[in-house]
Design a protein around this motif. Sequence first.
Motif, mmCIF file in Angstrom:
data_model
loop_
_atom_site.group_PDB
_atom_site.id
_atom_site.type_symbol
_atom_site.label_atom_id
_atom_site.label_comp_id
_atom_site.label_asym_id
_atom_site.label_seq_id
_atom_site.Cartn_x
_atom_site.Cartn_y
_atom_site.Cartn_z
ATOM 1 N N GLU A 34 17.957 -13.433 -20.090
ATOM 2 C CA GLU A 34 16.851 -14.206 -19.493
ATOM 3 C C GLU A 34 17.211 -15.680 -19.290
ATOM 4 O O GLU A 34 16.515 -16.375 -18.557
ATOM 5 N N ARG A 63 7.848 -17.650 -14.894
ATOM 6 C CA ARG A 63 9.182 -17.066 -14.733
ATOM 7 C C ARG A 63 9.136 -15.551 -14.985
ATOM 8 O O ARG A 63 9.734 -14.761 -14.245
ATOM 9 N N GLN A 109 8.396 -16.605 -22.889
ATOM 10 C CA GLN A 109 8.416 -15.758 -21.692
ATOM 11 C C GLN A 109 8.188 -14.298 -22.061
ATOM 12 O O GLN A 109 7.547 -13.546 -21.334
ATOM 13 N N HIS A 151 18.194 -17.080 -15.030
ATOM 14 C CA HIS A 151 17.117 -17.990 -14.599
ATOM 15 C C HIS A 151 17.766 -19.278 -14.076
ATOM 16 O O HIS A 151 17.982 -20.239 -14.816
ATOM 17 N N THR A 174 9.156 -25.158 -13.757
ATOM 18 C CA THR A 174 10.298 -25.223 -14.683
ATOM 19 C C THR A 174 10.960 -26.603 -14.612
ATOM 20 O O THR A 174 11.253 -27.227 -15.641
ATOM 21 N N ALA A 209 10.232 -12.856 -12.179
ATOM 22 C CA ALA A 209 11.342 -11.952 -12.493
ATOM 23 C C ALA A 209 10.889 -10.498 -12.385
ATOM 24 O O ALA A 209 11.576 -9.659 -11.780
#
Length: 544
Positions: A23, A309, A128, A27, A350, A313
């Motif tokens: 992850e 996120r 997350q 990212h 982010t 994703a």
Amino acid sequence: MRPAPHLTHTVANQAPDRVDVNEFTSHAALVEGVARFDAAWAVAELTQVGELVGDSEFQRAAQLAERREPVLRAFDRHGERIDEVDYDDSYHRVISASVAHGSHTAAWSDPRPGANVARAATFMLFAQVEPGHACPVSMTHAVVPAVRQQPELAERWMPRILSRSYDPRLYAGKPSALFGMAMTEKQGGSDVRANTTVAVRDGDLWLITGHKWFCSAPMSDAFLVLAQTDDGLGCFLAPRVLDDGTRNVFRIQRLKDKLGNRSNASSEVEFDGTVGYAVGEPGRGVRTIIEMVARTRLDCVLGTAAGMRQCVAEAAWHVRDRAAFGRTLIDQPLMRNVIADLALESEAATAIALRLARAHDDDASDADVAFRRLATAVEKYYVCKRGPGHAYEALECLGGNGYTEDYPLARRYREQPVMAVWEGSGNVIALDILRVLSREPDSVAAVRDELASASHADRRLADALRSIDARLAQASGRDADDVAFDARRLAEDLAIALQAAVLLTGAPDAVSEAFCASRLGVERGSLYGTLPAGVDVAGILSRA
Ligand SMILES: Cc1cc2nc3c(=O)[nH]c(=O)nc-3n(C[C@H](O)[C@H](O)[C@H](O)COP(=O)(O)OP(=O)(O)OC[C@H]3O[C@@H](n4cnc5c(N)ncnc54)[C@H](O)[C@@H]3O)c2cc1C
């Protein structure tokens, strides 16, 4: 003879589970932000964390932690009050890994340039996948400036706060500690000056009596509690276990039955002669706890960005393998627009989150300290408000599956609103922004400088800055109620402009250009999937 297979049970056109993905390394915005804001030194550990939280076992633990909710155990078998909360082992597994990697206090134990960025990235990776545990982790991070104000308390508590070990039990002499905070009462949460809980001096100690209507993570080792004194509202450190090993009075009346955030217990508590230690001057409790709230507000931005996120994703993963009407969903032009738009929101959240985290480092310049005061409030308002809508749109990309609890986005959708509610609900933050605008010229100047220096790169940002300047100039001569009436609009415009600035100065052109075109340009849509023609969708999607 074996029966013929049921053709009705043929399973086709399914995306595989999104598990065993790193992850962190997957990212792009997080990897780039970590490097850009001086935390490249943390990449090796973040890569480990990214692998850990992406692991299928860890994801399963996150799901179970929310399903097998914490349970209040008010009494022991003999009828003695113990006021404990039992959590599922899956929750302990998640929070213990998170603490081991320093997502609570790593920025304080190793305060070098980029320390808050590295800690933010660690926190975001854990949040997350499992957001509930992030509440006590965040409060423990945020409590440090307040505890340090009081040297004798700092000496006793700081080593425990900085510890990387997690122990769910309550006992005297425990080498580690997590913290909570107790401010909100039945009659008012935003307006803490209406608190009725009182604290009375008893030698070096204070005795606290009253209630708190919301007190999350009640198995924490200590709490910062607001209570009235003869000098006004004070802030007190109330441990759950006293030095002699007996329990401090901390009567958990019940646990809240919440929309989301269900792996994290939130309780109603009563204090009755509860021992507290003063933190800061007795009459200046709000000022003391505001130091804590400033940090938890940033964590609300981090937590929401982490959720965004996860949404992008999961949605991007699903549409890559699911087909409808003869084409894979990701090849359907309208779905490309939706996913790219969701991705832009996540990129911006982010990037600004990490920019803010860098401004919270010990080596922050005076300008950055001024910047973070206004910019954190602005982004707490806006990013957190964008979270629920973003999650809703992402889960719709998974169709009906997205609405079921078998997939993680239903959980995320229920989680996102809390980031906007706690640590200052939307209106309260918007009014706080007005306060800074009228009283803290250094903060206004620092935010303006940030916008002005990026506005050379884009005409739309320059226009936005001109319009913000005009509103600020107008506001100074207007009736206070009229200015308050418009506070959300101003907060939103500032937030979007700041996000544009951070993208224009660091993100790839595909991202910054599409962000400015869709958020600052005249073709601004109110829902996702409304990017104007001509933006580099492929460039954005390649990062999602
Ligand atoms: C899951 C969860 C966990 C929580 N955990 C904790 C915890 O651990 N410790 C703790 O102390 N608190 C905790 N809270 C409480 C939370 O911080 C409060 O609910 C929040 O601050 C709002 O306070 P309130 O509920 O009293 O609402 P109110 O203060 O009554 O506000 C209601 C609404 O009015 C708005 N409002 C207030 N003032 C104004 C104004 N002047 N103008 C316009 N609008 C205004 C607010 O923005 C809000 O939308 C938790 C809440 C939740 C949901």
